[in-house]
Motif scaffolding. Structure first.
Motif, PDB file in Angstrom:
ATOM      1  N   SER A  39       0.781  -1.189   0.041  1.00 18.83           N
ATOM      2  CA  SER A  39      -0.045  -0.003  -0.106  1.00 18.83           C
ATOM      3  C   SER A  39       0.864   1.268  -0.095  1.00 18.83           C
ATOM      4  CB  SER A  39      -0.991   0.027   1.158  1.00 18.83           C
ATOM      5  OG  SER A  39      -1.991   1.092   1.109  1.00 18.83           O
ATOM      6  N   LEU A  40       1.992   1.248   0.802  1.00 11.32           N
ATOM      7  CA  LEU A  40       2.826   2.307   0.784  1.00 11.32           C
ATOM      8  C   LEU A  40       3.402   2.736  -0.419  1.00 11.32           C
ATOM      9  CD1 LEU A  40       4.887   1.727   4.002  1.00 11.32           C
ATOM     10  CD2 LEU A  40       3.192   3.752   3.704  1.00 11.32           C
ATOM     11  N   TYR A  41       3.876   1.607  -1.179  1.00 10.77           N
ATOM     12  CA  TYR A  41       4.429   1.766  -2.437  1.00 10.77           C
ATOM     13  C   TYR A  41       3.292   2.275  -3.773  1.00 10.77           C
ATOM     14  CZ  TYR A  41       6.479   0.296  -6.979  1.00 10.77           C
ATOM     15  OH  TYR A  41       6.871   0.106  -8.409  1.00 10.77           O
ATOM     16  N   THR A  42       2.260   1.581  -3.586  1.00  8.75           N
ATOM     17  CA  THR A  42       1.121   1.822  -4.475  1.00  8.75           C
ATOM     18  C   THR A  42       0.892   3.271  -4.686  1.00  8.75           C
ATOM     19  OG1 THR A  42       0.406  -0.426  -4.459  1.00  8.75           O
ATOM     20  CG2 THR A  42      -1.165   1.128  -5.727  1.00  8.75           C
ATOM     21  N   TYR A  43       0.724   3.843  -3.552  1.00  6.40           N
ATOM     22  CA  TYR A  43       0.128   5.181  -3.261  1.00  6.40           C
ATOM     23  C   TYR A  43       1.318   6.215  -2.978  1.00  6.40           C
ATOM     24  CZ  TYR A  43      -4.262   3.039  -3.199  1.00  6.40           C
ATOM     25  OH  TYR A  43      -5.353   2.148  -3.511  1.00  6.40           O
ATOM     26  N   GLN A  44       2.585   5.677  -2.919  1.00  9.38           N
ATOM     27  CA  GLN A  44       3.632   6.569  -2.906  1.00  9.38           C
ATOM     28  C   GLN A  44       3.911   7.283  -1.785  1.00  9.38           C
ATOM     29  OE1 GLN A  44       3.764   8.632  -6.472  1.00  9.38           O
ATOM     30  NE2 GLN A  44       4.702   7.086  -7.640  1.00  9.38           N
ATOM     31  N   TYR A  45       3.648   6.475  -0.491  1.00  4.61           N
ATOM     32  CA  TYR A  45       3.909   7.084   0.887  1.00  4.61           C
ATOM     33  C   TYR A  45       5.338   6.989   1.191  1.00  4.61           C
ATOM     34  CZ  TYR A  45      -1.385   7.689   1.111  1.00  4.61           C
ATOM     35  OH  TYR A  45      -2.719   8.109   0.965  1.00  4.61           O
ATOM     36  N   GLY A  46       5.898   7.867   2.155  1.00  6.25           N
ATOM     37  CA  GLY A  46       7.221   7.566   2.820  1.00  6.25           C
ATOM     38  C   GLY A  46       7.003   6.759   3.823  1.00  6.25           C
ATOM     39  N   LEU A  47       8.070   6.061   4.415  1.00 10.29           N
ATOM     40  CA  LEU A  47       7.929   5.043   5.709  1.00 10.29           C
ATOM     41  C   LEU A  47       7.855   6.184   6.687  1.00 10.29           C
ATOM     42  CD1 LEU A  47      10.627   2.601   5.033  1.00 10.29           C
ATOM     43  CD2 LEU A  47       8.376   2.136   5.237  1.00 10.29           C
ATOM     44  N   LEU A  48       8.826   7.361   6.799  1.00  2.93           N
ATOM     45  CA  LEU A  48       8.496   8.109   8.055  1.00  2.93           C
ATOM     46  C   LEU A  48       7.164   8.989   7.916  1.00  2.93           C
ATOM     47  CD1 LEU A  48      12.135   9.801   8.124  1.00  2.93           C
ATOM     48  CD2 LEU A  48      11.198   8.077   9.475  1.00  2.93           C
ATOM     49  N   GLU A  49       6.721   9.210   6.871  1.00  4.35           N
ATOM     50  CA  GLU A  49       5.272   9.883   6.664  1.00  4.35           C
ATOM     51  C   GLU A  49       4.390   8.955   7.427  1.00  4.35           C
ATOM     52  OE1 GLU A  49       2.531  11.422   3.122  1.00  4.35           O
ATOM     53  OE2 GLU A  49       4.303  10.300   2.615  1.00  4.35           O
ATOM     54  N   LYS A  50       4.267   7.816   7.175  1.00  4.86           N
ATOM     55  CA  LYS A  50       3.421   7.031   7.818  1.00  4.86           C
ATOM     56  C   LYS A  50       3.825   6.076   8.923  1.00  4.86           C
ATOM     57  CE  LYS A  50      -0.255   7.500   5.185  1.00  4.86           C
ATOM     58  NZ  LYS A  50      -1.506   7.792   5.347  1.00  4.86           N
ATOM     59  N   LEU A  51       5.015   6.364   9.357  1.00  4.87           N
ATOM     60  CA  LEU A  51       5.243   5.851  10.844  1.00  4.87           C
ATOM     61  C   LEU A  51       4.277   5.478  11.767  1.00  4.87           C
ATOM     62  CD1 LEU A  51       7.977   4.149  11.899  1.00  4.87           C
ATOM     63  CD2 LEU A  51       8.529   6.542  12.804  1.00  4.87           C
ATOM     64  N   PRO A  52       3.538   6.600  12.290  1.00  3.24           N
ATOM     65  CA  PRO A  52       2.640   6.250  13.272  1.00  3.24           C
ATOM     66  C   PRO A  52       1.663   5.206  12.937  1.00  3.24           C
ATOM     67  CG  PRO A  52       2.934   8.628  13.053  1.00  3.24           C
ATOM     68  CD  PRO A  52       3.574   8.037  11.838  1.00  3.24           C
ATOM     69  N   ASP A  53       0.907   5.116  11.657  1.00  3.16           N
ATOM     70  CA  ASP A  53       0.067   4.113  11.172  1.00  3.16           C
ATOM     71  C   ASP A  53       0.740   2.767  11.166  1.00  3.16           C
ATOM     72  OD1 ASP A  53      -1.914   6.104  10.679  1.00  3.16           O
ATOM     73  OD2 ASP A  53      -1.169   6.632   8.750  1.00  3.16           O
ATOM     74  N   ILE A  54       1.979   2.805  10.949  1.00  2.00           N
ATOM     75  CA  ILE A  54       2.608   1.508  10.812  1.00  2.00           C
ATOM     76  C   ILE A  54       2.889   0.952  12.165  1.00  2.00           C
ATOM     77  CG2 ILE A  54       5.207   0.210  10.269  1.00  2.00           C
ATOM     78  CD1 ILE A  54       5.406   2.385   8.109  1.00  2.00           C
ATOM     79  N   ILE A  55       3.057   1.652  13.069  1.00  2.00           N
ATOM     80  CA  ILE A  55       3.453   1.398  14.471  1.00  2.00           C
ATOM     81  C   ILE A  55       1.953   0.972  15.020  1.00  2.00           C
ATOM     82  CG2 ILE A  55       3.739   1.773  16.776  1.00  2.00           C
ATOM     83  CD1 ILE A  55       5.771   3.745  15.659  1.00  2.00           C
ATOM     84  N   PHE A  56       0.999   1.518  14.963  1.00  2.00           N
ATOM     85  CA  PHE A  56      -0.426   1.294  15.373  1.00  2.00           C
ATOM     86  C   PHE A  56      -0.989  -0.076  14.801  1.00  2.00           C
ATOM     87  CE2 PHE A  56      -0.783   5.917  16.656  1.00  2.00           C
ATOM     88  CZ  PHE A  56      -0.702   5.523  18.162  1.00  2.00           C
ATOM     89  N   ALA A  57      -0.667  -0.109  13.398  1.00  2.00           N
ATOM     90  CA  ALA A  57      -1.043  -1.398  12.585  1.00  2.00           C
ATOM     91  C   ALA A  57      -0.590  -2.456  13.251  1.00  2.00           C
ATOM     92  CB  ALA A  57      -0.581  -1.195  11.108  1.00  2.00           C
ATOM     93  N   LEU A  58       0.721  -2.467  13.571  1.00  2.00           N
ATOM     94  CA  LEU A  58       1.558  -3.469  14.109  1.00  2.00           C
ATOM     95  C   LEU A  58       1.189  -3.976  15.383  1.00  2.00           C
ATOM     96  CD1 LEU A  58       4.144  -5.385  13.836  1.00  2.00           C
ATOM     97  CD2 LEU A  58       5.417  -3.831  14.757  1.00  2.00           C
ATOM     98  N   ILE A  59       0.974  -3.041  16.145  1.00  2.00           N
ATOM     99  CA  ILE A  59       0.272  -3.252  17.732  1.00  2.00           C
ATOM    100  C   ILE A  59      -1.246  -3.863  17.615  1.00  2.00           C
ATOM    101  CG2 ILE A  59      -0.359  -2.143  19.965  1.00  2.00           C
ATOM    102  CD1 ILE A  59       1.737  -0.039  19.480  1.00  2.00           C
ATOM    103  N   GLY A  60      -1.879  -3.311  16.861  1.00  2.00           N
ATOM    104  CA  GLY A  60      -3.352  -3.597  16.572  1.00  2.00           C
ATOM    105  C   GLY A  60      -3.405  -4.931  16.054  1.00  2.00           C
ATOM    106  N   SER A  61      -2.619  -5.518  15.177  1.00  2.00           N
ATOM    107  CA  SER A  61      -2.799  -6.557  14.403  1.00  2.00           C
ATOM    108  C   SER A  61      -2.164  -7.700  15.213  1.00  2.00           C
ATOM    109  CB  SER A  61      -1.708  -6.653  13.282  1.00  2.00           C
ATOM    110  OG  SER A  61      -2.262  -5.949  12.435  1.00  2.00           O
ATOM    111  N   ILE A  62      -1.164  -7.360  16.317  1.00  2.00           N
ATOM    112  CA  ILE A  62      -0.598  -8.495  17.397  1.00  2.00           C
ATOM    113  C   ILE A  62      -1.828  -8.520  18.255  1.00  2.00           C
ATOM    114  CG2 ILE A  62       0.955  -8.557  19.193  1.00  2.00           C
ATOM    115  CD1 ILE A  62       3.091  -7.156  17.479  1.00  2.00           C
ATOM    116  N   LEU A  63      -2.381  -7.516  18.646  1.00  2.00           N
ATOM    117  CA  LEU A  63      -3.401  -7.481  19.665  1.00  2.00           C
ATOM    118  C   LEU A  63      -4.675  -8.541  19.307  1.00  2.00           C
ATOM    119  CD1 LEU A  63      -3.311  -4.333  21.578  1.00  2.00           C
ATOM    120  CD2 LEU A  63      -2.581  -6.364  22.466  1.00  2.00           C
ATOM    121  N   VAL A  64      -5.292  -8.173  18.113  1.00  2.00           N
ATOM    122  CA  VAL A  64      -6.261  -8.928  17.624  1.00  2.00           C
ATOM    123  C   VAL A  64      -5.844 -10.324  17.500  1.00  2.00           C
ATOM    124  CG1 VAL A  64      -8.011  -8.925  15.610  1.00  2.00           C
ATOM    125  CG2 VAL A  64      -7.516  -6.827  16.636  1.00  2.00           C
TER     126      VAL A  64
END
Length: 303
Positions: A39-64
């Motif tokens: 998704s990052l690549y397809t929509y040309q987002y930077g890693l730092l630009e979306k870092l909070p979303d990456i962290i919350f996605a990781l935490i949320g996925s682990i918990l669920v």
């Protein structure tokens, strides 16, 4: 010293790890991260630009995912006690109180979905949907009632790449993510059929209606090949994004089908199932690793 004394010496961290199934969490984070990076690549987002979303996605996925494992362990204590590979789970041995498992699963569910909602509401909804399908239609109903339990359970098993994608961009209609989703669904049938053949006697003793137990190996072979042909067709969903990814997915799926056809004719059912199981792990590892590497290379080097 009896077995009970030995069990009491297990560290709490290990008991909790077995209860929430950390092995399954780790294996599901790979397709989640594949969907996220794609998704990052397809929509040309930077890693730092979306870092909070990456962290919350990781935490949320682990918990669920952990919550789903805990709910499953709690509900399946009766059949887990019968099966050799599951009879030492803490929920079976009594090393952890069922009420503790229930509250652990509830809290992990709530905080996991909340964490995903901090990315996008679609990611949170998909997290809830995956949890719901795993606990209610799969664990509490189809697993004990129908040979199509694997198909029904595959819906929740295929949610991680959708969650990862949606955490970055709340639109899951792109052919590439649909490809990952469909492949994640279809992959599970040959994989779990192979496990069911190898553990045939255990599933039969626990009265779990897995396809090989109810319909036999020949029917399982035919159905496995049908799903592998569908998997081959699914590879072309990557074509709109990357011919390279499409060819990798296509090649892996064709090899898997050839192994199935060749192995069934020349091996006994146990060896055939083992070869399918081993290649299913190779297939998943190579495909999702390729997606992740391809996406990260594209992001980092602006390809």
């Amino acid at each position: 010293m009896d077995q009970g004394d030995i069990r009491q010496r297990q560290p709490l961290s290990k008991i909790l790890a077995l209860t929430i199934k950390t092995g399954i969490i780790k294996s599901n984070l790979i397709p989640m991260f594949a969907g996220l990076t794609l998704s990052l690549y397809t929509y040309q987002y930077g890693l730092l630009e979306k870092l909070p979303d990456i962290i919350f996605a990781l935490i949320g996925s682990i918990l669920v995912i952990g919550a789903a494992g805990a709910f499953n362990n709690l509900y399946d204590r009766d059949i887990d006690a019968i099966m050799q590979r599951t009879k030492n789970r803490p929920t079976v041995t009594g090393e952890i109180n069922p009420k503790v498992v229930l509250w652990l699963a509830i809290f992990m569910s709530i905080f996991g979905i909340l964490a995903l909602s901090l990315t996008t509401m679609l990611a949170a909804f998909l997290g809830f949907l995956g949890l719901f399908f795993y606990v209610i239609p799969y664990t509490m109903w189809s697993k004990r009632k129908t040979v199509y339990n694997t198909e029904i359970g595959s819906i929740s098993g295929a949610m991680p790449p959708l969650i990862g994608w949606a955490a970055i961009h709340p639109d899951i209609t792109h052919p590439a993510i649909l490809g990952l989703f469909v492949i994640s669904i279809i992959w599970q049938m040959p994989h779990f059929y192979a496990i069911a053949i190898r553990k045939h006697d255990e599933y039969k003793a626990a009265n779990v209606p897995m396809l090989p137990v109810v319909k036999g190996v020949k029917r399982t072979y035919i159905q496995t090949n049908i799903y592998l042909i569908i998997l081959i067709g699914s590879s072309f969903l990557f074509s709109s994004l990357s011919i390279g990814l499409m060819l990798v997915a296509l090649l892996l799926s064709v090899i898997w089908l050839l192994i199935s056809i060749y192995g069934y004719k020349r091996m006994d059912s146990e060896k055939w199932a083992k070869s399918l199981f081993i290649f299913s792990l190779i297939h998943m590892t190579i495909l999702f690793s390729t997606v992740i590497i391809y996406s990260l290379m594209g992001i980092i080097f602006d390809l």
